[in-house]
Design a protein around this motif. Structure first.
Motif, mmCIF file in Angstrom:
data_model
loop_
_atom_site.group_PDB
_atom_site.id
_atom_site.type_symbol
_atom_site.label_atom_id
_atom_site.label_comp_id
_atom_site.label_asym_id
_atom_site.label_seq_id
_atom_site.Cartn_x
_atom_site.Cartn_y
_atom_site.Cartn_z
ATOM 1 N N ALA A 37 0.860 -1.185 0.000
ATOM 2 C CA ALA A 37 0.000 0.000 0.000
ATOM 3 C C ALA A 37 0.892 1.229 0.000
ATOM 4 C CB ALA A 37 -0.909 0.001 1.228
ATOM 5 N N SER A 38 0.408 2.289 -0.613
ATOM 6 C CA SER A 38 1.130 3.558 -0.602
ATOM 7 C C SER A 38 0.135 4.655 -0.270
ATOM 8 C CB SER A 38 1.798 3.823 -1.956
ATOM 9 O OG SER A 38 2.511 5.045 -1.927
ATOM 10 N N GLU A 39 0.210 5.138 0.945
ATOM 11 C CA GLU A 39 -0.701 6.162 1.424
ATOM 12 C C GLU A 39 -0.073 6.868 2.621
ATOM 13 O OE1 GLU A 39 -4.120 3.836 2.299
ATOM 14 O OE2 GLU A 39 -3.248 2.913 4.087
ATOM 15 N N GLN A 40 -0.519 8.041 2.893
ATOM 16 C CA GLN A 40 0.031 8.802 4.007
ATOM 17 C C GLN A 40 -0.208 8.068 5.312
ATOM 18 O OE1 GLN A 40 -1.405 12.826 4.233
ATOM 19 N NE2 GLN A 40 0.002 13.421 5.857
ATOM 20 N N ASP A 41 0.829 8.015 6.143
ATOM 21 C CA ASP A 41 0.680 7.381 7.453
ATOM 22 C C ASP A 41 1.231 8.302 8.532
ATOM 23 O OD1 ASP A 41 3.519 7.008 7.503
ATOM 24 O OD2 ASP A 41 3.287 5.189 6.302
ATOM 25 N N LYS A 42 1.339 7.769 9.741
ATOM 26 C CA LYS A 42 1.775 8.572 10.882
ATOM 27 C C LYS A 42 3.225 8.310 11.259
ATOM 28 C CE LYS A 42 -2.959 8.576 12.695
ATOM 29 N NZ LYS A 42 -3.849 8.170 13.816
ATOM 30 N N GLY A 43 3.982 7.736 10.338
ATOM 31 C CA GLY A 43 5.388 7.478 10.622
ATOM 32 C C GLY A 43 5.731 6.005 10.529
ATOM 33 N N GLN A 44 6.987 5.704 10.789
ATOM 34 C CA GLN A 44 7.499 4.351 10.599
ATOM 35 C C GLN A 44 6.802 3.321 11.468
ATOM 36 O OE1 GLN A 44 11.683 4.009 11.436
ATOM 37 N NE2 GLN A 44 11.851 1.975 10.551
ATOM 38 N N SER A 45 6.624 3.625 12.748
ATOM 39 C CA SER A 45 5.974 2.665 13.647
ATOM 40 C C SER A 45 4.563 2.347 13.171
ATOM 41 C CB SER A 45 5.932 3.218 15.073
ATOM 42 O OG SER A 45 7.224 3.407 15.587
ATOM 43 N N HIS A 46 3.828 3.375 12.775
ATOM 44 C CA HIS A 46 2.466 3.192 12.287
ATOM 45 C C HIS A 46 2.449 2.323 11.037
ATOM 46 C CE1 HIS A 46 -1.339 4.875 10.286
ATOM 47 N NE2 HIS A 46 -1.740 4.164 11.310
ATOM 48 N N ALA A 47 3.418 2.529 10.147
ATOM 49 C CA ALA A 47 3.485 1.746 8.914
ATOM 50 C C ALA A 47 3.767 0.276 9.218
ATOM 51 C CB ALA A 47 4.563 2.312 7.997
ATOM 52 N N ILE A 48 4.702 0.018 10.106
ATOM 53 C CA ILE A 48 5.032 -1.368 10.476
ATOM 54 C C ILE A 48 3.830 -2.044 11.111
ATOM 55 C CG2 ILE A 48 6.509 -2.825 11.916
ATOM 56 C CD1 ILE A 48 8.647 -0.562 11.638
ATOM 57 N N ASN A 49 3.144 -1.330 11.997
ATOM 58 C CA ASN A 49 1.952 -1.894 12.645
ATOM 59 C C ASN A 49 0.871 -2.230 11.626
ATOM 60 O OD1 ASN A 49 3.011 -1.793 15.233
ATOM 61 N ND2 ASN A 49 2.170 0.237 15.671
ATOM 62 N N LYS A 50 0.693 -1.376 10.612
ATOM 63 C CA LYS A 50 -0.286 -1.668 9.556
ATOM 64 C C LYS A 50 0.079 -2.964 8.852
ATOM 65 C CE LYS A 50 -1.365 1.756 6.789
ATOM 66 N NZ LYS A 50 -1.185 2.985 5.955
ATOM 67 N N GLY A 51 1.372 -3.153 8.597
ATOM 68 C CA GLY A 51 1.815 -4.380 7.953
ATOM 69 C C GLY A 51 1.609 -5.597 8.822
ATOM 70 N N TRP A 52 1.914 -5.472 10.096
ATOM 71 C CA TRP A 52 1.744 -6.606 11.001
ATOM 72 C C TRP A 52 0.272 -7.003 11.130
ATOM 73 C CZ3 TRP A 52 5.658 -4.859 15.308
ATOM 74 C CH2 TRP A 52 6.938 -5.283 14.932
ATOM 75 N N ARG A 53 -0.618 -6.017 11.095
ATOM 76 C CA ARG A 53 -2.041 -6.352 11.169
ATOM 77 C C ARG A 53 -2.487 -7.155 9.946
ATOM 78 N NH1 ARG A 53 -2.414 -0.845 13.296
ATOM 79 N NH2 ARG A 53 -2.957 -0.933 15.519
#
Length: 285
Positions: free
Chosen positions: A66-82
């Protein structure tokens, strides 16, 4: 406990933002593992460089992106883990690399030691052109004193763990941008996760370059001071004595590495001032 068949599935998350000049090497290092039970997820923060073209080039080997605005690196990793479904998980930043046999070694290790919750290998630095540097981070044990007084952390690109840990103890803290790995691994440790250290096995390359986020020592150490206080309040004891003990300990290490001038001048970029300002707030009545 997970059985051998389930342990064969591993989910790797790559958070990315404006790192197109490094991302292709990172993707290739994951896909070239040729591991049949790999789930590879890339979460991009809406990059405007060549990132999307590179992702689409390797889309057939990527399980989800996915490529979309997020809240930073931690938020991006958490999205992936979910999104992930593997029993073993990790994250590889978009400028870092795996060695060719990394995933096979990790899964074989979990199969051999089913009670192990976390595998920690060694990590070697490379420069922005991929040349190997002499710096290799090898951790032999979870050293609380080193974490408290020297801000040491585990070599994150070489850390792999069971997904059940984040299911039981939570995802990365979205509010942390430099020390989220240290905070997460401390959470695991305080909850008695079984952590195995393999200091003689290099599992990843960490790219060391001028734009690397962790090179900002001022912000990094300021944030780690917050994490340290949260987890080691009983060690610091609300005491100025222990704060200055921490400063002197770091200066001793700087003296050993950099000579007498650094000992008297303190850390570069004002880390000591940041630490003292922070602790003056938390230690004030």
């Amino acid at each position: 406990m997970i059985n051998n068949y389930e342990a064969k599935k591993i989910s790797i998350i790559t958070p990315s933002y404006q790192q197109g000049h490094f991302l292709e090497d990172t993707i290739k290092s994951v896909l070239n593992q040729h591991y049949p039970h790999l789930e590879y997820i890339i979460i991009d923060g809406g990059s405007l460089d060549q990132t999307l073209d590179i992702i689409k080039k390797y889309e057939s080997g990527i399980s989800y992106w996915a490529s979309e605005q997020d809240k930073g690196q931690s938020h991006a990793i958490n999205k992936g883990w979910r999104k992930s479904t593997g029993q073993i998980i990790a994250w590889l930043n978009s400028d870092d690399l795996y060695l060719n046999d990394t995933l096979k070694f990790v899964i074989d290790y979990f199969n051999k030691y089913p009670k192990c919750d976390v595998v920690v290998g060694a990590c070697q630095r490379i420069d922005e052109n991929g040349k190997k540097l002499d710096s290799i981070k090898r951790i032999k044990e979870f050293d609380l004193n080193s974490i408290i007084y020297n801000y040491n952390s585990l070599p994150q690109p070489s850390v792999f763990f069971k997904k059940s840990l984040i299911e039981n103890y939570g995802l990365l803290n979205n509010n942390l941008h430099y020390s989220m790995d240290t905070e997460l691994f401390l959470r695991f440790w305080f909850n008695d996760a079984e952590i195995h250290f393999i200091p003689n096995k290099i599992l990843s390359y960490e790219r060391w370059h001028p734009m690397q986020k962790s090179r900002n020592l001022f912000l990094s150490r300021k944030e780690k001071a917050c994490v340290m206080h949260k987890y080691f309040e009983q060690n610091l004891g609300g005491s100025w004595t222990n704060l200055f003990k921490m400063i002197l300990y770091n200066r001793k290490l700087s003296l050993n590495r950099n000579g007498i001038l650094r000992f008297f001048h303190g850390f570069p970029n004002g880390q000591e001032k940041s630490m003292i300002n922070y602790f003056s707030k938390i230690l004030s009545p």
